[in-house]
Scaffold this motif. Structure first.
Motif, PDB file in Angstrom:
ATOM      1  N   LYS A  10      75.144  74.548  91.466  1.00 45.34           N
ATOM      2  CA  LYS A  10      75.987  73.569  90.820  1.00 45.34           C
ATOM      3  C   LYS A  10      77.589  74.053  90.676  1.00 45.34           C
ATOM      4  CE  LYS A  10      72.866  71.112  87.794  1.00 45.34           C
ATOM      5  NZ  LYS A  10      71.855  71.549  86.579  1.00 45.34           N
ATOM      6  N   TRP A  11      77.660  75.495  90.721  1.00 44.09           N
ATOM      7  CA  TRP A  11      79.046  75.973  90.786  1.00 44.09           C
ATOM      8  C   TRP A  11      79.217  77.057  91.765  1.00 44.09           C
ATOM      9  CZ3 TRP A  11      78.224  81.140  90.040  1.00 44.09           C
ATOM     10  CH2 TRP A  11      77.182  81.696  89.310  1.00 44.09           C
ATOM     11  N   ASP A  35      84.032  77.244  88.257  1.00 40.31           N
ATOM     12  CA  ASP A  35      83.090  76.409  88.720  1.00 40.31           C
ATOM     13  C   ASP A  35      82.996  76.202  90.005  1.00 40.31           C
ATOM     14  OD1 ASP A  35      82.236  75.941  85.983  1.00 40.31           O
ATOM     15  OD2 ASP A  35      83.948  74.700  85.731  1.00 40.31           O
ATOM     16  N   ASP A  36      83.841  77.178  90.826  1.00 35.98           N
ATOM     17  CA  ASP A  36      83.655  76.955  92.409  1.00 35.98           C
ATOM     18  C   ASP A  36      83.654  78.352  92.851  1.00 35.98           C
ATOM     19  OD1 ASP A  36      83.929  76.378  95.032  1.00 35.98           O
ATOM     20  OD2 ASP A  36      85.442  74.996  94.909  1.00 35.98           O
ATOM     21  N   MET A  53      82.034  70.890  98.161  1.00 40.16           N
ATOM     22  CA  MET A  53      82.457  71.406  96.708  1.00 40.16           C
ATOM     23  C   MET A  53      81.296  71.543  95.620  1.00 40.16           C
ATOM     24  SD  MET A  53      85.564  70.253  94.220  1.00 40.16           S
ATOM     25  CE  MET A  53      84.786  69.416  93.335  1.00 40.16           C
ATOM     26  N   PRO A  54      80.944  72.547  94.895  1.00 46.13           N
ATOM     27  CA  PRO A  54      79.862  72.552  94.073  1.00 46.13           C
ATOM     28  C   PRO A  54      80.264  71.297  92.988  1.00 46.13           C
ATOM     29  CG  PRO A  54      80.715  74.641  94.464  1.00 46.13           C
ATOM     30  CD  PRO A  54      81.598  73.985  95.206  1.00 46.13           C
ATOM     31  N   GLU A  55      79.188  70.830  92.559  1.00 43.29           N
ATOM     32  CA  GLU A  55      79.674  69.538  91.658  1.00 43.29           C
ATOM     33  C   GLU A  55      80.248  69.802  90.348  1.00 43.29           C
ATOM     34  OE1 GLU A  55      75.192  68.462  90.927  1.00 43.29           O
ATOM     35  OE2 GLU A  55      76.194  67.664  89.254  1.00 43.29           O
ATOM     36  N   ALA A  56      80.137  71.190  89.826  1.00 42.33           N
ATOM     37  CA  ALA A  56      80.700  71.496  88.565  1.00 42.33           C
ATOM     38  C   ALA A  56      82.293  71.633  88.685  1.00 42.33           C
ATOM     39  CB  ALA A  56      79.934  72.533  88.048  1.00 42.33           C
ATOM     40  N   ALA A  57      82.609  71.828  89.867  1.00 40.43           N
ATOM     41  CA  ALA A  57      84.135  72.239  90.116  1.00 40.43           C
ATOM     42  C   ALA A  57      85.037  71.152  89.861  1.00 40.43           C
ATOM     43  CB  ALA A  57      84.431  72.783  91.476  1.00 40.43           C
ATOM     44  N   VAL A  58      84.403  69.913  89.619  1.00 44.17           N
ATOM     45  CA  VAL A  58      85.601  68.641  89.592  1.00 44.17           C
ATOM     46  C   VAL A  58      86.849  68.908  88.654  1.00 44.17           C
ATOM     47  CG1 VAL A  58      83.963  67.698  87.891  1.00 44.17           C
ATOM     48  CG2 VAL A  58      85.476  66.290  89.180  1.00 44.17           C
ATOM     49  N   GLN A  75      88.146  71.711  87.615  1.00 42.98           N
ATOM     50  CA  GLN A  75      88.996  72.792  88.207  1.00 42.98           C
ATOM     51  C   GLN A  75      89.812  72.267  89.509  1.00 42.98           C
ATOM     52  OE1 GLN A  75      86.651  76.575  87.972  1.00 42.98           O
ATOM     53  NE2 GLN A  75      87.208  76.764  90.100  1.00 42.98           N
ATOM     54  N   ARG A  76      88.816  71.744  90.493  1.00 43.58           N
ATOM     55  CA  ARG A  76      89.658  70.983  91.357  1.00 43.58           C
ATOM     56  C   ARG A  76      90.673  70.170  91.109  1.00 43.58           C
ATOM     57  NH1 ARG A  76      88.306  71.121  96.996  1.00 43.58           N
ATOM     58  NH2 ARG A  76      87.915  73.213  96.167  1.00 43.58           N
TER      59      ARG A  76
END
Lengths: 554, 554
Positions: free
Chosen positions: A260-261, A277-278, B72-77, B79-80
């Motif tokens: 997920k991260w 988170d990435d 991109m990992p979904e949790a990174a939204v 942060q991105r």
């Protein structure tokens, strides 16, 4: 209007509310002290704004670099170099603006809370290194790095050093230009001025002491360990890449590395990058050897956890980026997993049934004990990232000595393969049959990273010391790992190291986490217990390797 | 010291050499004219330096956005979003700096060669749009776009419009703030001020004329075509994704889309991005329908070729970025492949044996003629990107009318599904059974792109006109395609459209390439020939849809 931000990043009190609070509480400064304090806080806040930009752009640059190594079409090398050059010049400009210097001078450390003060120290360290080298030279190096790295990929595939020799020589010339300029500005010896960018506050004179100590310890120890070692039954493949990929992803799950991260991809040389988170890690595959890829996953996940677990509220600032802590601590996190955890008997006791099932294997060579014996098998091998714990520091010492000579102009690129092989013979007792297994194996020099290597061995030393303390804090940690509760192991590292980000200087962090100064004692003790299966009889825990240091990164 | 750069980017003559050349050749300006000319050239060169930065950062931003949609990992939204915000504010600052305005004012167009002059015009267009909206509003929109897009992915998967409704409403509010500000600055109606960012110099009044014309033509034509259409034999799956991926990659090869400089990946909504040596396209897969994915590959490859074939020496400048030409011409390139080429009988005659082999299929439904009949099958369908050529413009007209109303505040987000379905009934004669097949299908609104849609239909009109001319220039192009020499088709587009980058304004380009003003005539002719298999008896090639225009992008 100025505001206060707590360490959670929330605005706490506006200026006028603060004044009211001061007068009510009696905790008020005199007029002129208040003014100077306010100016200092204003300057600090402006620095935070500037470095929030720098931090985001550095993340973007890492990310573009990840893409270059993992996904980018090969023809795009020059185009990507142009993009990276623009980005890096911009980062350089933002960091080196004379306003930054003025704001740093204006900010009074004693007005800051500990995290802010640590943040300021990292900013100063970044500013020092960034202002030491002019922008055109930064751009020139980035450009040549991109070119050299791409050709290295081909040269490595073909085991043809000559193919990349000229590009590397060009890159080394630029690296030496950097070292020359930095050396004068930072008032450090040539090589030290580069190493300080990766291992802040460490000097090569100190590294020499540590490495000479290990170089004296390792050869007789290696001989003893090899004599005692029973040859494990070989783990015969082939192990199809797709199945290895599944196993690697499963291992991520066991370690708590969550997609997920995070991501797991493939690249020529395993590496990690990201924040919060990435977090992205890579490995590589050999269809005859699944252990190599699996250990790389553990290693890079160790780095990844550090990137993951720094405090979220500081991610946008230099103090929250684990990379700014220096590479020795970062490597201690990867090696805590790769060497300490993933070469322990309990780890393999847990993992073996899953491995048997994944590859559909059974028989005497597929016992936990035999896989463990394979995993810790020591040998006079060629590849650093596949090396056992005993020879690993020797691989690093070799690279450290060669890169130091190259930077000092005492070794030419054309003579590198020969020097490499001579050094292998001396330190490991084995000469690689070709350059793919020799001086072409690591990405570092070909991507411009000179001065990085010593941190690997320092990381191994620190990892041993951290895990020694972990075992005293959590006496049943080995039993927990055997049950698959690996979170107990990674959780201790998260709480005692990773969550601190750059709050302490590296040597302070080791002392805070373990109660003792950094020492080679624990590493030698660990090797003795694992490879000779007996108690270590060396000197006590007093250190001959503790790094000096009055101030943090300043 | 000032220098001249030729269009190949090489320094041609230094200032002093130029003066020498002038006096020798007698081609010398008077002193004051020379001075003013020199100032103008200096200003232009400074603009080039500034826009080289902007161009590289825009490429990086596209690339980060590609990653967000593909990997991109979904949790990174969040942060991105933070990273993109910093990057976009920086781009905005670089483009809107008052120095840019001053330099644009200082540069005299008549001193520039045609490419430089076109470059200046694109700079002016970018500057106008960038300065129209303040930085904080740009950042606010980017941030909300990222959030909305990620939730849209889930809402679409669940066919649950309510899930994304509030986020879209928030985004629309911000879009309307943008439109309000832009409208005042650019002195255009609300919706036009947004559309001008995608289709420069086109007005919604003109679009209304074109769309009313097509809306009148299509319904009776669709009925005639459906009445005449023989139901093709269905192509029964399943078609495993991995096999479709292979087929997609093979198609790239046939089209000349080379993975040395390109990538093909998977995303929820197919898209393309890149330039020159790094062009990335995506598709998506339905295991019951390989045609849908394959057509998306052809469509996105059409965009990709435009990104690939703009002149290398202008890649670092705005005039070299195909996106700055406006989306109507860009869509004409994707639709030339997707609609004109990849729905032609000859194309399927070439591709069919390969498809039979790839899926291991044979039998009466696997003839070229039957696959062709499937590919051009017209129907009252729900999905724009899977629509046939007849209903495609109707899908676009629907979106254009709805988004115009939303921007003008005449339609609320909560009422969108109902309005969508009513419009579908009116224009296509079919109501989607759920929102996944309705107002959730396209990424555009959920990623903040309002004003983009009309370009799709303009693109279809232009594509028909271009390919009509291509057939007159290369009478055997259909026979060549049947032989698999698709390079003849793509090569004409490269030479007559793509290699020109932004040298001409869109309407000029159409006229240069085809010898005639833009007209719906060729589109109606094409539909009539393909779907009714008879000659078109409509009015001549004179246009009622040519766009107005004295000046290029200014």
């Amino acid at each position: 209007m100025w505001t206060f931000r707590t360490i959670t990043g929330n605005t706490l009190l506006s200026g006028s509310a603060w004044l009211l609070f001061c007068s009510l509480s009696g905790f008020c400064r005199t007029g002129s002290r208040l003014r100077s304090w306010r100016n200092s806080m204003q300057a600090y806040k402006q620095l935070e704004g500037r470095f929030a930009q720098v931090t985001a752009l550095r993340e973007i640059a890492s990310f573009m670099s990840w893409d270059r190594s993992v996904l980018m079409p090969e023809a795009a090398v020059n185009q990507r170099a142009r993009q990276m050059e623009v980005l890096n010049v911009l980062i350089h400009d933002l960091q080196t603006d004379s306003e930054v210097g003025a704001l740093l001078a204006k900010t009074d450390r004693k007005n800051l809370d500990p995290w802010q003060a640590a943040n300021l120290d990292v900013m100063e360290w970044l500013y020092q290194h960034a202002t030491a080298v002019p922008a055109h030279l930064v751009a020139k190096k980035m450009n040549q790095e991109t070119k050299t790295e791409v050709i290295w990929r081909k040269a490595r595939a073909d085991s043809n050093f000559k193919m990349v020799q000229d590009e590397l020589a060009r890159l080394l010339d630029i690296v030496r230009e950097h070292a020359d300029v930095k050396s004068k500005k930072l008032k450090k010896p040539l090589y030290d001025s580069l190493m300080d960018g990766y291992a802040p506050h460490m000097t090569s004179a100190e590294v020499d002491v540590v490495f000479d100590d290990l170089a004296a310890f390792i050869p007789p120890f290696l001989t003893a360990a090899l004599e005692r070692q029973k040859e494990p039954l070989p783990l015969k493949g082939p192990f199809p890449q797709a199945v290895q990929e599944k196993l690697g992803r499963d291992l991520c799950g066991f370690l708590g590395f969550d997609f997920k991260w995070g991501r797991l991809d493939t690249s020529t040389h395993p590496f990690s990058m990201g924040i919060g988170d990435d977090v992205r890690i890579t490995t590589r595959y050999d269809e005859n050897d699944f252990l190599s890829s699996l250990q790389a996953v553990a290693h890079e996940a160790g780095h990844g956890f550090y990137d993951r677990h720094t405090p979220r509220e500081w991610h946008h600032q230099p103090v929250g980026a684990s990379g700014n802590m220096g590479m020795a601590i970062h490597e201690s996190q990867s090696l805590s997993l790769d060497m300490q955890l993933a070469r322990s008997r309990e780890y393999w006791e847990f993992l073996t049934p899953h491995i048997q099932k994944t590859f559909g294997k059974s028989g005497p060579e597929w016992t936990a004990e035999n896989i463990y014996r394979n995993a810790i098998k020591a040998e006079r091998g060629f590849i650093r990232v596949e090396a056992d714990e005993i020879t690993y520091p020797a691989h690093v010492i070799l690279r450290y000595r060669l890169e130091k000579k190259m930077v000092e102009g005492k070794l030419e690129v054309k003579d590198l393969p020969e020097a490499w092989n001579a050094s292998m013979k001396e330190l490991i007792g084995a000469v690689p049959p070709n350059d793919k297994l020799g001086c072409l194996q690591d990405i570092h020099w070909y991507s411009g990273a000179f001065g990085y290597f010593p941190s690997y061995a320092l990381g191994a030393i620190i990892a041993a010391q951290l895990v020694d303390k972990m075992k005293r804090d959590i006496p049943d940690v080995a039993a927990q790992v055997r049950q698959g509760n690996i979170g107990v192991f990674t959780g201790w590292l998260r709480d005692n190291v990773q969550a601190k980000a750059c709050l302490y200087r590296p040597q302070q962090l080791v002392e805070k986490a373990t109660g003792q100064k950094m020492s080679t004692h624990f590493f030698k003790k660990h090797l003795t217990e694992r490879y000779l299966e007996k108690a270590y009889e060396g000197e006590g825990s007093c250190s001959n390797t503790s790094a000096p240091g009055a101030k943090r990164r300043a």
